[in-house]
Scaffold this motif. Structure first.
Motif, PDB file in Angstrom:
ATOM      1  N   ASN A   1     -10.759  -9.109  -3.284  1.00 37.27           N
ATOM      2  CA  ASN A   1     -10.014  -9.310  -4.526  1.00 37.27           C
ATOM      3  C   ASN A   1     -10.429  -8.318  -5.604  1.00 37.27           C
ATOM      4  N   ILE A   2     -11.735  -8.031  -5.677  1.00 31.65           N
ATOM      5  CA  ILE A   2     -12.206  -7.039  -6.645  1.00 31.65           C
ATOM      6  C   ILE A   2     -11.628  -5.663  -6.323  1.00 31.65           C
ATOM      7  N   ALA A   3     -11.679  -5.291  -5.036  1.00 36.42           N
ATOM      8  CA  ALA A   3     -11.134  -4.000  -4.628  1.00 36.42           C
ATOM      9  C   ALA A   3      -9.631  -3.921  -4.903  1.00 36.42           C
ATOM     10  N   TYR A   4      -8.928  -5.030  -4.683  1.00 43.85           N
ATOM     11  CA  TYR A   4      -7.484  -5.044  -4.957  1.00 43.85           C
ATOM     12  C   TYR A   4      -7.212  -4.806  -6.441  1.00 43.85           C
ATOM     13  N   ALA A   5      -7.923  -5.541  -7.307  1.00 40.37           N
ATOM     14  CA  ALA A   5      -7.656  -5.437  -8.742  1.00 40.37           C
ATOM     15  C   ALA A   5      -8.002  -4.062  -9.299  1.00 40.37           C
ATOM     16  N   LEU A   6      -9.077  -3.464  -8.793  1.00 40.05           N
ATOM     17  CA  LEU A   6      -9.545  -2.205  -9.362  1.00 40.05           C
ATOM     18  C   LEU A   6      -8.927  -0.974  -8.703  1.00 40.05           C
ATOM     19  N   ILE A   7      -8.612  -1.065  -7.406  1.00 38.91           N
ATOM     20  CA  ILE A   7      -8.201   0.137  -6.675  1.00 38.91           C
ATOM     21  C   ILE A   7      -6.921  -0.063  -5.864  1.00 38.91           C
ATOM     22  N   LEU A   8      -6.934  -1.039  -4.959  1.00 41.28           N
ATOM     23  CA  LEU A   8      -5.895  -1.109  -3.929  1.00 41.28           C
ATOM     24  C   LEU A   8      -4.496  -1.298  -4.505  1.00 41.28           C
ATOM     25  N   ARG A   9      -4.354  -2.088  -5.561  1.00 37.33           N
ATOM     26  CA  ARG A   9      -3.027  -2.328  -6.119  1.00 37.33           C
ATOM     27  C   ARG A   9      -2.379  -1.056  -6.659  1.00 37.33           C
ATOM     28  N   ARG A  10      -3.205  -0.073  -6.980  1.00 34.30           N
ATOM     29  CA  ARG A  10      -2.697   1.174  -7.535  1.00 34.30           C
ATOM     30  C   ARG A  10      -2.271   2.173  -6.451  1.00 34.30           C
ATOM     31  N   LEU A  11      -2.640   1.916  -5.209  1.00 36.38           N
ATOM     32  CA  LEU A  11      -2.387   2.877  -4.143  1.00 36.38           C
ATOM     33  C   LEU A  11      -0.966   2.758  -3.611  1.00 36.38           C
ATOM     34  N   ARG A  12      -0.426   3.882  -3.205  1.00 45.34           N
ATOM     35  CA  ARG A  12       0.881   3.889  -2.561  1.00 45.34           C
ATOM     36  C   ARG A  12       0.766   3.343  -1.141  1.00 45.34           C
ATOM     37  N   THR A  13       1.898   2.993  -0.591  1.00 42.76           N
ATOM     38  CA  THR A  13       1.925   2.442   0.759  1.00 42.76           C
ATOM     39  C   THR A  13       1.321   3.405   1.770  1.00 42.76           C
ATOM     40  N   ALA A  14       1.599   4.713   1.613  1.00 48.11           N
ATOM     41  CA  ALA A  14       1.054   5.701   2.554  1.00 48.11           C
ATOM     42  C   ALA A  14      -0.469   5.724   2.509  1.00 48.11           C
ATOM     43  N   ALA A  15      -1.043   5.574   1.317  1.00 47.29           N
ATOM     44  CA  ALA A  15      -2.504   5.563   1.201  1.00 47.29           C
ATOM     45  C   ALA A  15      -3.088   4.328   1.874  1.00 47.29           C
ATOM     46  N   LEU A  16      -2.420   3.187   1.719  1.00 46.96           N
ATOM     47  CA  LEU A  16      -2.871   1.979   2.407  1.00 46.96           C
ATOM     48  C   LEU A  16      -2.823   2.172   3.921  1.00 46.96           C
ATOM     49  N   ALA A  17      -1.773   2.835   4.400  1.00 49.23           N
ATOM     50  CA  ALA A  17      -1.642   3.081   5.840  1.00 49.23           C
ATOM     51  C   ALA A  17      -2.780   3.956   6.355  1.00 49.23           C
ATOM     52  N   ILE A  18      -3.189   4.942   5.571  1.00 46.95           N
ATOM     53  CA  ILE A  18      -4.298   5.807   5.977  1.00 46.95           C
ATOM     54  C   ILE A  18      -5.591   5.004   6.064  1.00 46.95           C
ATOM     55  N   ILE A  19      -5.833   4.117   5.083  1.00 51.89           N
ATOM     56  CA  ILE A  19      -7.028   3.276   5.119  1.00 51.89           C
ATOM     57  C   ILE A  19      -7.028   2.401   6.362  1.00 51.89           C
ATOM     58  N   VAL A  20      -5.873   1.828   6.691  1.00 53.72           N
ATOM     59  CA  VAL A  20      -5.768   0.977   7.876  1.00 53.72           C
ATOM     60  C   VAL A  20      -6.045   1.786   9.139  1.00 53.72           C
ATOM     61  N   LEU A  21      -5.523   3.004   9.219  1.00 61.56           N
ATOM     62  CA  LEU A  21      -5.758   3.844  10.395  1.00 61.56           C
ATOM     63  C   LEU A  21      -7.241   4.183  10.553  1.00 61.56           C
ATOM     64  N   VAL A  22      -7.882   4.551   9.458  1.00 63.66           N
ATOM     65  CA  VAL A  22      -9.292   4.939   9.520  1.00 63.66           C
ATOM     66  C   VAL A  22     -10.172   3.740   9.861  1.00 63.66           C
ATOM     67  N   THR A  23      -9.983   2.631   9.139  1.00 60.97           N
ATOM     68  CA  THR A  23     -10.815   1.451   9.398  1.00 60.97           C
ATOM     69  C   THR A  23     -10.460   0.816  10.743  1.00 60.97           C
ATOM     70  N   GLY A  24      -9.190   0.932  11.147  1.00 69.51           N
ATOM     71  CA  GLY A  24      -8.800   0.420  12.463  1.00 69.51           C
ATOM     72  C   GLY A  24      -9.477   1.182  13.578  1.00 69.51           C
ATOM     73  N   ALA A  25      -9.556   2.510  13.442  1.00 64.17           N
ATOM     74  CA  ALA A  25     -10.263   3.310  14.445  1.00 64.17           C
ATOM     75  C   ALA A  25     -11.743   2.944  14.481  1.00 64.17           C
ATOM     76  N   ALA A  26     -12.345   2.749  13.322  1.00 61.67           N
ATOM     77  CA  ALA A  26     -13.750   2.343  13.270  1.00 61.67           C
ATOM     78  C   ALA A  26     -13.940   0.972  13.904  1.00 61.67           C
TER      79      ALA A  26
END
Length: 374
Positions: free
Chosen positions: A164-189
């Motif tokens: 929730n902290i990350a959402y309020a400070l960072i994630l809500r501001r990111l575009r959908t493409a940026a969220l997809a990149i995070i999912v790809l990187v963390t998914g691979a990890a």
């Protein structure tokens, strides 16, 4: 009554995803079953049911990302970050306090754990204070390596707060493409860790505490991404019953052996988190409960959090008895069948006579519109 008439709405006019509410309850009940049967039977044998149900935590993280995005993405022009944190604290923290208190009481008065539950009084007091703040516990006798010694499942609530902290400070501001990149990187990890470790059952203890933020990030951001794209995806409308059955089957699968240097069990876990759960959430988001199931979905959603956060003391009690006296299989199964409705009833009492009244009072006290708490 038509299906359309059964649609549940918040006081702000937003539609509830009632099937997702119901699935949250299904996952909570399955993890309670996992804890009772696996702890009581030492995680071995045919009675150690739903061996993969620890993945319910990843499912919760994904649901949380989806629901938080739905509830708050369009509110930030009228809501401050401080107001968001206050709303989320009111929603989550009263039951954190109750869970910590129940955990302390079970620890002190468990007649079967006296041989293990040895902790200096000041250490236990500090552990209790840290538990109420959702901070990692001090080393506590009888609770091997758990970061939340008095209420083990609360480790995921600490991660929920971080999400929730990350959402309020960072994630809500990111575009959908940026969220997809995070999912790809963390998914691979996540795939790499699952293959290396052999499962995704980690993050609750100090030895693998680093797994907690990885599991959170991969699933929470996945859920937020699913919310952003769910209107562009068309999947079959599948109700609560069938989707819950899919969860049961997924959690009840056996522990797989290694094959060719690959951990099939770990890869199965990662596949559930990154492929199966997103499909279940998208199908649930596009489904209506129907007139006959909407009350079950609403009750299931409401009971899920108090059930999850208050049940573990009973699990410790039965586990310590089983370790001390080695009762028969029939005895353990019989007591589990008694305790399952007991913890559900206790969770309902906690909801009706503690959580909801306190949240209503805090909402009035701090002038937060009821719609904001949905």
């Amino acid at each position: 009554m038509s299906v359309a008439a059964s649609v549940d709405r918040t006081s702000s006019g937003k539609e509830h995803f009632e099937v997702l509410d119901g699935l949250r309850g299904s996952a909570a009940f399955l993890i309670v079953i996992f804890h009772f049967f696996n702890y009581a039977f030492g995680f071995h044998g045919p009675w150690a049911l739903v061996k993969h149900a620890y993945l319910a935590v990843d499912f919760f993280f994904a649901l949380s990302g989806f629901v938080v995005g739905y509830a708050y993405d369009d509110r930030w022009q009228k809501m401050t970050t401080l107001q968001f944190f206050r709303i989320r604290l009111i929603r989550l923290h009263p039951l954190v306090l109750l869970g910590a208190t129940l955990g302390l009481l079970f620890y002190l008065f468990d007649p079967f754990g006296k041989g293990m539950n040895h902790t200096p009084p000041m250490t236990l007091l500090l552990t209790y204070i840290l538990s109420m703040l959702l901070l990692p516990s001090l080393p506590t006798g009888g609770r091997q390596n758990e970061t939340q010694a008095l209420n083990g499942p609360a480790w995921s609530l600490m991660q929920e707060y971080l999400g929730n902290i990350a959402y309020a400070l960072i994630l809500r501001r990111l575009r959908t493409a940026a969220l997809a990149i995070i999912v790809l990187v963390t998914g691979a990890a996540l795939f790499w860790v699952a293959n290396d470790k052999g499962s995704l059952d980690g993050g609750w203890g100090y030895t693998e505490i680093w797994m907690a933020p990885l599991r959170l990030t991969a699933s929470f951001v996945m859920g937020l991404l699913l919310y952003r794209i769910h209107d562009r995806v068309r999947l079959p409308k599948i109700g609560l019953l069938l989707l819950s059955i899919v969860l049961v089957i997924a959690f009840q699968m056996p522990v797989f052996e290694k094959a060719g240097g690959l951990s099939m069990n770990g890869l199965y876990d990662a596949g559930c988190v990154l492929l199966l759960f997103p499909l279940i959430i998208l199908c649930g988001a596009h489904s209506n409960a129907g007139a006959g199931m909407i009350n079950l979905c609403k009750f299931s959603g409401r009971i899920s959090y108090p059930l999850y956060i208050t049940h573990i003391g009973w699990v410790y009690l039965l586990t310590n008895y089983s370790s001390a006296y080695h009762p028969s299989v029939a005895f353990r199964v019989g007591w589990i069948l008694v305790l399952l409705p007991t913890v559900t009833l206790a969770a309902w009492f906690a909801l009706k006579f503690y959580d909801e009244p306190i949240r209503a009072w805090l909402t009035r006290r701090y002038g937060i519109k009821r719609a904001a708490l949905q």
